[in-house]
Design an enzyme around this catalytic site. Structure first.
Site, PDB file in Angstrom:
ATOM      1  N   LYS A  50     -44.250  99.145  79.664  1.00  0.00           N
ATOM      2  CA  LYS A  50     -44.929  98.912  78.389  1.00  0.00           C
ATOM      3  C   LYS A  50     -46.275  99.620  78.310  1.00  0.00           C
ATOM      4  CE  LYS A  50     -42.721  94.587  77.026  1.00  0.00           C
ATOM      5  NZ  LYS A  50     -42.917  93.174  76.627  1.00  0.00           N
ATOM      6  N   ASN A 183     -57.263 108.526  91.955  1.00  0.00           N
ATOM      7  CA  ASN A 183     -56.835 107.997  93.250  1.00  0.00           C
ATOM      8  C   ASN A 183     -57.493 106.641  93.506  1.00  0.00           C
ATOM      9  OD1 ASN A 183     -55.569 107.911  95.717  1.00  0.00           O
ATOM     10  ND2 ASN A 183     -56.413 109.855  96.459  1.00  0.00           N
ATOM     11  N   PHE A 184     -57.029 105.987  94.559  1.00  0.00           N
ATOM     12  CA  PHE A 184     -57.640 104.765  95.101  1.00  0.00           C
ATOM     13  C   PHE A 184     -57.694 103.614  94.095  1.00  0.00           C
ATOM     14  CE2 PHE A 184     -59.705 108.263  97.541  1.00  0.00           C
ATOM     15  CZ  PHE A 184     -59.109 108.001  98.763  1.00  0.00           C
ATOM     16  N   LEU A 185     -56.684 103.505  93.229  1.00  0.00           N
ATOM     17  CA  LEU A 185     -56.603 102.322  92.364  1.00  0.00           C
ATOM     18  C   LEU A 185     -56.195 101.132  93.224  1.00  0.00           C
ATOM     19  CD1 LEU A 185     -56.433 100.623  89.848  1.00  0.00           C
ATOM     20  CD2 LEU A 185     -54.377 101.835  89.192  1.00  0.00           C
ATOM     21  N   CYS A 186     -57.087 100.187  93.339  1.00  0.00           N
ATOM     22  CA  CYS A 186     -56.871  99.052  94.232  1.00  0.00           C
ATOM     23  C   CYS A 186     -57.436  97.794  93.594  1.00  0.00           C
ATOM     24  CB  CYS A 186     -57.557  99.317  95.581  1.00  0.00           C
ATOM     25  SG  CYS A 186     -57.380  97.972  96.780  1.00  0.00           S
ATOM     26  N   VAL A 187     -56.641  96.726  93.594  1.00  0.00           N
ATOM     27  CA  VAL A 187     -57.068  95.411  93.115  1.00  0.00           C
ATOM     28  C   VAL A 187     -56.861  94.416  94.246  1.00  0.00           C
ATOM     29  CG1 VAL A 187     -56.654  93.568  91.439  1.00  0.00           C
ATOM     30  CG2 VAL A 187     -56.477  95.969  90.725  1.00  0.00           C
ATOM     31  N   LYS A 194     -54.433  89.048  87.357  1.00  0.00           N
ATOM     32  CA  LYS A 194     -55.460  89.159  86.320  1.00  0.00           C
ATOM     33  C   LYS A 194     -55.267  90.381  85.424  1.00  0.00           C
ATOM     34  CE  LYS A 194     -57.908  85.607  87.780  1.00  0.00           C
ATOM     35  NZ  LYS A 194     -58.063  84.383  86.969  1.00  0.00           N
ATOM     36  N   ALA A 197     -55.429  96.194  86.607  1.00  0.00           N
ATOM     37  CA  ALA A 197     -55.060  97.600  86.781  1.00  0.00           C
ATOM     38  C   ALA A 197     -55.014  98.374  85.463  1.00  0.00           C
ATOM     39  CB  ALA A 197     -53.729  97.716  87.532  1.00  0.00           C
ATOM     40  N   THR A 219     -50.461 110.454  91.863  1.00  0.00           N
ATOM     41  CA  THR A 219     -49.198 110.176  92.540  1.00  0.00           C
ATOM     42  C   THR A 219     -48.959 108.673  92.552  1.00  0.00           C
ATOM     43  OG1 THR A 219     -50.262 110.032  94.712  1.00  0.00           O
ATOM     44  CG2 THR A 219     -49.383 112.185  94.065  1.00  0.00           C
ATOM     45  N   LEU A 435     -54.734 113.532  98.112  1.00  0.00           N
ATOM     46  CA  LEU A 435     -55.044 112.698  99.276  1.00  0.00           C
ATOM     47  C   LEU A 435     -54.526 111.282  99.105  1.00  0.00           C
ATOM     48  CD1 LEU A 435     -58.706 113.945  99.695  1.00  0.00           C
ATOM     49  CD2 LEU A 435     -56.678 114.733 100.935  1.00  0.00           C
TER      50      LEU A 435
END
Length: 435
Positions: A50, A183-187, A194, A197, A219, A435
Site C-alpha cells: 500500500k 541506507n540504514f533504515l532501522c526502527v 508504531k 518506517a 536495496t 553498502l
C-alpha cells in the site's frame, strides 16, 4: 525515499490487512480475502504494497507495458512546493538531525543498529557496522548532514530509529543522474508497531527533494515494487572450522573437518608480481581503471578522483584496496577491493563476532580476474577474516565457483526511486555495490 535491508523497512505499508475494527465481514469480503490469499500464494509479486503503490517506483502491474519510457517516472516538483516542515511523528517522539562528528551520538547510532538492524532469518547473526565504518559510509564528499535522520524518545532522549541518505552520481544507461543512496533504515524492535518506517521514508524523501534531487538507489532483502535486478550473495570460507562451529555453514556430505580445512586452504602470500596495497598516489590511476571498467554496465556509479579517494583508499577494518603495479613499467593494471562488515554471533557461548569481507569494486585488465580475486582472498585470510562474501554482479560470476564460493540462501534486490529501467537488467549488467 527507499528501504534498505531491514525487515521493518521493507514491509513499510506492505500489509493488505485492514486496521483493527475496520474489517468488512460480508460474505463478499471474505471471498475476496480468500481469493487474494490464493493469488499471493501462487504469485508473490501480487502482494499488495500500500505504501509503495503510492510512490513513483516501477509497479508490478506495468511490467508488460512496453510503451513506458526509460528514465524519470515523475518530473521534479518546483522547489517552492516541496514541503518545508518535517512530517509529524507520534506524540512521544521527535526528529533529530544526527551529527556524526559527535562521538556520543555516533555511539548511540552504533548501539541502535547493533541491536536492531538486519538479522538472518534464523536469528543467528546480526550486522555489526563499526563506528568508523558508519562515518565512512555516511560522510562522503559533499554529504548532507540533514540526510542523517534520527528519531528519539522525547522523555528519555534515546535514539530509537534512523534513516540515512548520501549523495551520488549514478549512470543509468547513458544518463548520469544525481541520486541519493538510501541506507540504514532501522526502527527499534519494541517500536515496530508504531509505523515509523513509512514516516522515515517520507521524511528522507522530503529532505532529498529540498536539495533538488529526485531519484534514489536502495536495496532490500524482500521483493517490493519493483526491483531493477535481483542478486545473490556467495560465500567463500576462510576459517571453515569457525563458520561450522557457529552454524554459518555445515560439513559437506562425507567430509571431515580436517578435509574441509584442507579444501579451503590458501597460499601464505599473494601470487601476482606487483600486487600491493593501494596508496594515495594511486588515486588517479585507479580512477582511470575504474571509470573505463564501469562504463561497460547498464547501471553504475560515476566516480571521479574525489570519490575514489574517499570510497577506496584503505582504512583499517573499514575498506581495503589492492592493485597490481607492473614491475617493469610501473603501470597500474589491475585493482581489487573489499569492505569490512562483521556480524554479531547470537546465542553462541564460544564466539561473539564473525569477521566478514565483502567484495567491492574489482578491475582486471592484465591479471586474470580469478587470479586477482584469489590474491584478495589470500590477503583477507592474512588479516584474519572468517568469510569473504561477493554478489554475483559485474563479472563476479566468472570466479565464484572456481574459487570455491558457495551460494547463499538469501537474495538482494536493487531498486531505483523515480527512475524506470524498462525490462530490468541482469546482475552481470549491474556495476553498483551499495553498502
Amino acid at each position: 525515499m527507499a528501504a534498505p535491508n531491514s525487515n521493518d523497512a521493507a514491509n513499510a505499508g506492505a500489509s493488505g490487512t485492514a486496521p483493527a475494527g475496520e474489517e468488512d465481514t460480508s460474505i463478499e469480503a471474505l471471498a475476496r480475502r480468500v481469493q487474494e490469499h490464493m493469488t499471493l500464494a501462487s504469485n508473490p509479486t501480487a502482494r499488495r504494497h500500500k505504501f509503495w503503490e503510492t510512490q513513483p517506483v516501477g509497479q508490478f502491474r506495468d511490467a508488460a507495458d512496453t510503451s513506458l519510457p526509460n528514465g524519470p517516472i515523475e518530473p521534479p516538483t518546483p522547489l517552492s512546493e516541496v514541503r518545508a516542515d518535517p512530517y509529524p511523528l507520534p506524540a512521544a517522539f521527535e526528529w533529530l538531525t544526527c551529527d556524526l562528528d559527535d562521538d556520543a551520538l555516533l555511539a548511540d547510532l552504533y548501539s541502535l543498529l547493533a541491536h536492531n538492524y538486519v538479522e538472518d532469518d534464523e536469528n543467528m547473526f546480526r550486522f555489526n557496522y563499526s563506528p568508523a565504518f558508519l562515518r565512512w559510509a555516511l560522510k562522503p564528499p559533499s554529504f548532507f548532514r540533514a540526510w542523517h535522520i534520527g528519531v528519539r524518545a522525547k522523555e528519555s532522549k534515546k535514539l530509537v530509529a534512523f534513516i540515512s541518505g548520501v549523495p551520488a552520481r549514478i549512470r543509468a544507461r547513458d544518463d548520469v543522474v544525481r541520486m541519493a543512496e538510501i541506507n540504514f533504515l532501522c526502527v527499534h524492535k519494541k517500536l515496530r508497531s508504531k509505523r515509523l518506517a513509512p514516516v522515515l521514508i517520507r521524511e528522507v524523501t522530503r529532505r532529498v527533494h529540498q536539495e533538488n534531487i529526485w531519484q534514489a538507489a536502495y536495496t532490500a532483502g524482500v521483493v517490493l515494487p519493483t526491483p531493477i535486478t535481483t542478486c545473490r550473495y556467495w560465500h567463500r570460507s576462510l576459517n571453515p572450522k569457525k563458520l561450522i562451529d557457529v552454524g554459518f555453514s555445515r560439513l559437506g556430505p562425507r567430509m571431515t573437518m580436517s578435509r574441509t580445512v584442507r579444501l579451503y586452504k590458501l597460499p601464505d602470500a599473494p601470487l601476482t608480481p606487483g600486487f600491493r596495497r593501494m596508496e594515495l598516489r594511486d588515486v588517479a590511476a585507479v580512477t582511470r581503471l575504474l571509470r573505463a571498467y564501469l562504463a561497460r554496465f547498464v547501471v553504475a556509479p560515476d566516480f571521479d578522483e574525489v570519490d575514489v579517494e574517499h570510497w577506496l583508499l584503505p582504512q583499517e577494518d573499514v575498506v581495503d584496496s589492492y592493485l597490481v603495479e607492473s614491475p617493469e613499467t610501473h603501470e597500474v593494471t589491475d585493482f581489487c577491493s573489499f569492505y569490512t562488515l562483521p556480524s554479531s554471533v547470537l546465542n553462541n557461548a564460544t564466539y561473539s563476532t564473525l569477521k566478514a569481507a565483502y567484495s567491492y569494486y574489482n578491475v582486471s585488465t592484465k591479471t586474470p580476474l580469478q587470479q586477482l580475486m584469489n590474491d584478495a582472498l589470500i590477503v583477507a585470510k592474512q588479516k584474519n577474516y572468517d568469510v569473504f562474501n561477493a554478489l554475483d554482479v559485474m563479472e563476479n560470476e566468472s570466479f565464484l565457483k572456481e574459487l570455491k564460493f558457495g551460494p547463499g540462501d538469501g537474495q538482494l534486490h536493487y531498486y531505483l526511486y523515480n527512475y524506470r529501467i524498462r525490462h530490468g537488467i541482469k546482475p552481470s549488467e549491474l556495476g553498483l555495490v551499495l553498502l
